[in-house]
Scaffold this active site. Structure first.
Site, mmCIF file in Angstrom:
data_model
loop_
_atom_site.group_PDB
_atom_site.id
_atom_site.type_symbol
_atom_site.label_atom_id
_atom_site.label_comp_id
_atom_site.label_asym_id
_atom_site.label_seq_id
_atom_site.Cartn_x
_atom_site.Cartn_y
_atom_site.Cartn_z
ATOM 1 N N CYS A 191 0.894 -1.093 -0.092
ATOM 2 C CA CYS A 191 -0.020 0.170 -0.099
ATOM 3 C C CYS A 191 1.006 1.259 0.168
ATOM 4 O O CYS A 191 2.150 1.205 -0.045
ATOM 5 C CB CYS A 191 -1.023 0.069 1.361
ATOM 6 S SG CYS A 191 -0.203 0.213 2.787
ATOM 7 N N ASN A 196 2.422 1.419 4.117
ATOM 8 C CA ASN A 196 2.782 0.211 4.778
ATOM 9 C C ASN A 196 2.208 0.425 6.174
ATOM 10 O O ASN A 196 3.282 -0.136 7.334
ATOM 11 C CB ASN A 196 4.286 -0.036 4.590
ATOM 12 C CG ASN A 196 4.579 -1.491 5.024
ATOM 13 O OD1 ASN A 196 5.621 -1.858 5.251
ATOM 14 N ND2 ASN A 196 3.672 -2.378 5.134
ATOM 15 N N CYS A 245 -1.126 0.999 7.280
ATOM 16 C CA CYS A 245 -2.529 0.583 7.369
ATOM 17 C C CYS A 245 -3.035 -0.519 6.619
ATOM 18 O O CYS A 245 -3.144 -1.602 7.324
ATOM 19 C CB CYS A 245 -3.534 1.782 7.052
ATOM 20 S SG CYS A 245 -3.255 3.300 8.388
ATOM 21 N N ARG A 246 -3.288 -0.461 5.531
ATOM 22 C CA ARG A 246 -4.023 -1.430 4.700
ATOM 23 C C ARG A 246 -2.827 -2.745 4.544
ATOM 24 O O ARG A 246 -3.203 -3.730 5.179
ATOM 25 C CB ARG A 246 -4.391 -0.988 3.349
ATOM 26 C CG ARG A 246 -5.584 -0.093 3.607
ATOM 27 C CD ARG A 246 -5.672 0.615 2.135
ATOM 28 N NE ARG A 246 -4.552 1.577 1.777
ATOM 29 C CZ ARG A 246 -4.285 2.167 0.824
ATOM 30 N NH1 ARG A 246 -5.283 2.112 -0.262
ATOM 31 N NH2 ARG A 246 -3.324 2.873 0.392
ATOM 32 N N SER A 247 -1.610 -2.472 4.091
ATOM 33 C CA SER A 247 -0.956 -3.511 3.923
ATOM 34 C C SER A 247 -0.457 -4.505 5.188
ATOM 35 O O SER A 247 -0.604 -5.822 5.130
ATOM 36 C CB SER A 247 0.422 -3.664 2.969
ATOM 37 O OG SER A 247 1.167 -2.491 3.661
ATOM 38 N N ASP A 254 -8.734 3.350 2.480
ATOM 39 C CA ASP A 254 -7.693 3.631 3.538
ATOM 40 C C ASP A 254 -8.277 4.247 4.746
ATOM 41 O O ASP A 254 -8.654 5.241 4.805
ATOM 42 C CB ASP A 254 -6.826 4.579 2.537
ATOM 43 C CG ASP A 254 -5.332 4.576 3.125
ATOM 44 O OD1 ASP A 254 -5.550 4.261 4.194
ATOM 45 O OD2 ASP A 254 -4.482 4.829 2.689
HETATM 46 P P1 4NP Z 1 -1.607 2.942 4.031
HETATM 47 O O1 4NP Z 1 -2.269 4.276 4.514
HETATM 48 O O2 4NP Z 1 -1.308 3.275 2.509
HETATM 49 O O3 4NP Z 1 -2.873 2.111 3.982
HETATM 50 O O4 4NP Z 1 -0.465 2.486 4.816
HETATM 51 C C1 4NP Z 1 -1.502 5.634 4.334
HETATM 52 C C2 4NP Z 1 -0.454 6.101 5.345
HETATM 53 C C3 4NP Z 1 0.040 6.991 5.419
HETATM 54 C C4 4NP Z 1 -0.245 8.130 4.264
HETATM 55 C C5 4NP Z 1 -1.008 7.860 3.432
HETATM 56 C C6 4NP Z 1 -2.018 6.432 3.502
HETATM 57 N N1 4NP Z 1 0.387 9.320 4.253
HETATM 58 O O5 4NP Z 1 0.077 10.047 3.463
HETATM 59 O O6 4NP Z 1 1.037 9.537 5.213
#
Ligand code: 4NP
Length: 154
Positions: free
Chosen positions: A10, A13, A15-17, A123
């Site tokens: 994702c 790295n 949240c989702r992954s 997300d």
């Molecule tokens: P993830 O979510 O891709 O599911 O881990 C996010 C985590 C951080 C950010 C965006 C999405 N960010 O912009 O910092």
């Protein structure tokens, strides 16, 4: 038999992954399939390198008995040879993966929602706390479907 290696990807790295990796590790454990699969997760961005998961993700993984040691890392060129499958969470992840995949890539790339016919995994990073649990449950269902497919193909 060599384990099937799967990398969940994702943007951050955090949240989702890691939710997908936690669900996959837990399901494999419950089905006594740990030796058949190896799971990891990685980011397309460098925003959170070296961190652990988002604190809201920890709460959900703990609730579902799916905690594991996690350090944020970024996708590397070698991952495209090392892993059998690389599963992204949305179209942006897939575009980023296509951009960085080396010519020598042997991994199969797919959206993790393929068993649902596509779409993006919401997300939870941008949502209220409850969204993390919803996303975990979505990912657990998806991982279950992938496990069934991989076992069928084996
Ligand atoms: P993830 O979510 O891709 O599911 O881990 C996010 C985590 C951080 C950010 C965006 C999405 N960010 O912009 O910092």
């Amino acid at each position: 038999m060599k384990p099937l290696k799967v990398l969940f990807v994702c943007l951050g790295n955090i949240c989702r992954s890691p939710l997908a990796e936690g669900a996959a590790r837990k399901l494999a454990r419950e089905l006594s399939l740990e030796g058949r699969f190896a799971f990891d997760s990685a980011a397309t961005s460098d925003y959170h390198l070296g961190e652990g998961y988002d604190p809201r993700v920890r709460v959900v993984l703990e609730k579902y008995g799916a905690l594991f040691d996690h350090n944020v890392r970024q996708v590397e060129a070698s991952d495209f040879r090392e892993y059998d499958w690389i599963l992204g969470m949305d179209e942006e992840n897939m575009r980023d993966l296509e951009l960085i995949h080396p010519a020598s890539s042997t991994a199969r790339l797919a959206l993790i929602t393929e068993p649902w016919g596509g779409g993006r995994v919401t997300d939870p990073y941008y949502q209220d706390d409850w969204a993390c649990e919803q996303t975990y449950l979505e990912l657990e269902d998806l991982v279950n479907r992938w496990l069934a497919r991989w076992l069928e193909e084996a």
